[in-house]
Design an enzyme around this catalytic site. Structure first.
Site, PDB file in Angstrom:
ATOM      1  N   SER A 182      -9.752  -1.782  -0.883  1.00 52.73           N
ATOM      2  CA  SER A 182      -8.561  -1.398  -0.111  1.00 52.73           C
ATOM      3  C   SER A 182      -8.539  -2.147   1.210  1.00 52.73           C
ATOM      4  CB  SER A 182      -8.639   0.103   0.150  1.00 52.73           C
ATOM      5  OG  SER A 182      -7.743   0.484   1.162  1.00 52.73           O
ATOM      6  N   TYR A 197     -13.935   8.200   2.592  1.00 57.45           N
ATOM      7  CA  TYR A 197     -13.220   7.474   1.531  1.00 57.45           C
ATOM      8  C   TYR A 197     -13.266   5.963   1.810  1.00 57.45           C
ATOM      9  CZ  TYR A 197      -9.295   4.937  -0.356  1.00 57.45           C
ATOM     10  OH  TYR A 197      -8.533   3.946  -0.919  1.00 57.45           O
ATOM     11  N   LYS A 213     -15.317   2.464  -0.087  1.00 59.58           N
ATOM     12  CA  LYS A 213     -14.771   1.146  -0.475  1.00 59.58           C
ATOM     13  C   LYS A 213     -15.629   0.033   0.132  1.00 59.58           C
ATOM     14  CE  LYS A 213     -11.441   2.650  -2.987  1.00 59.58           C
ATOM     15  NZ  LYS A 213     -11.592   2.580  -4.442  1.00 59.58           N
TER      16      LYS A 213
END
Ligand code: UD1
Length: 337
Positions: free
Chosen positions: A124, A149, A153
């Site tokens: 992302s 979160y 990544k």
């Protein structure tokens, strides 16, 4: 040619699965249905005329995964989507996020590295945080993640890079998505956000359909053209196509290094107010909105320099943001029906 798609009934995974089937590949979908519905499989079948193999399973289930791989010795690619993706939830449940997102990734990497199966990872643009300059290039510095979160990544990318160093026959592509929006043009598959949507476009379409009274525009005093945040909104079908391009790139051994990172965006920065205006223009619907306080942790501006993926894979976004917004609206109307 068999391709494993983890999280293949999720928002992006389901769109990728349709394109893989249409490209003549045998798609194996595993999904634990934590954040989607089994009906998505019917949608994929209705679009492609073919029902892919599906197993309800968690990627963290090591025995189940070992059995799946033993039953399918000819796997030629892994596209890994299965992961939790809520920023707020990850702040409240960090252990669950690290365990699920990184545990699942490790599980798959054991298989892919042992058998040198090409690997595509959903990363992302969150890894860039607030970049110093726009558009953002792949070699721009990464920032400390603001949420567990985002950190999964960032760490996920590093784990794959380490695997590529350790296993020279293992090849991976890391795709840094900007903001995917929209749905398949048939409106047979799209995004099913769980609970109140956190992302702009599903909240906007659910507001216009009448579920919420007003869209809150988070922040109107930022140093941008109209004071609202800037993002790079990409049609989910364009993003899906980038996965097909990445798979072909790896299968045809066109990669120059065994771990390569690509931005996947349109290269255009669009403000929240511009997006509202474009939605109204594209659909003829009025968006009730109110200017509101900034949302904690938001970056002000993020849009991609997408020249690397164009030069190396020949991929570029072809849908306009109006087309993406029309498809999002068509999907919302279909869901209501
Ligand atoms: C968010 C996540 C990002 C994640 C991505 C996944 C945050 C801070 N970032 O990205 O880590 O990878 O989702 O899809 O949560 N907006 C409103 N009103 C709303 C909702 C959003 O004004 O009700 C604005 C936001 O302030 C932002 C833009 O719309 O400027 C896009 O927001 P969103 O769709 O949530 O995506 P990101 O914040 O870019």
């Amino acid at each position: 040619m068999e391709i494993l798609v983890t999280g293949g009934l999720g928002y992006i995974g389901s769109h990728v699965a349709t394109l893989l089937i249409e490209a003549g590949m045998e798609v194996l979908i595993i999904d634990n249905l934590a954040n989607t519905r089994i009906e998505v499989l019917d949608g994929i079948e209705s679009i492609t005329g073919k029902r892919p193999y599906f197993k309800e399973m968690d990627v963290c289930d090591s025995e189940g995964m070992a059995q799946l791989v033993a039953e399918h010795p000819n796997l030629k690619g892994v596209i890994h989507f299965a992961a939790h993706k809520s920023v707020n939830e990850s702040i409240a449940q960090p252990i669950e996020y690290y365990e699920n997102n990184l545990g699942g990734l490790n599980q798959l990497l054991k298989i892919s590295t042992q058998q040198s199966i090409p690997f595509i990872f959903s990363s992302s643009c969150t890894v860039y945080g607030q970049a110093e300059k726009m558009p953002i290039r792949e070699d721009d510095p990464l920032k400390k993640a603001i949420s567990p979160y985002g950190n999964t990544k960032r760490i996920g990318e590093e784990i794959i890079q380490d695997c590529c160093k350790a296993f020279e026959n293992f090849n991976a592509v890391l795709l840094r998505y900007f903001n995917p929006i929209g749905a398949h043009e048939s409106a047979k598959i799209g995004e099913y956000p769980r609970g109140v949507p956190q992302n702009l476009v599903p909240f906007l379409t659910q507001t216009v359909i009448g579920k919420y009274s007003k869209l809150r525009v988070f922040g109107s005093d930022y140093p941008t053209k109209d004071g609202t945040c800037i993002r790079d909104y990409i049609h989910v079908m364009d993003l899906a196509q980038a996965h097909i391009a990445s798979l072909n790139y790896l299968l045809n051994k066109q990669n120059s290094e065994n771990c390569e990172v690509f931005n996947v965006g349109t290269g255009k920065g669009v403000s929240v107010l511009e997006l509202i205006y474009l939605f109204e223009k594209a659909t003829g619907e009025k968006v009730p909105y109110v200017l509101s306080n900034p949302r904690e942790g938001d970056t002000i501006e993020a849009y991609a320099d997408a020249t690397k993926i164009k030069e190396k894979m020949g991929w570029q976004a072809k849908y306009s943001i109006e087309e993406a917004l029309q498809s999002a609206w068509k999907w919302e109307v279909k869901l209501k029906g």
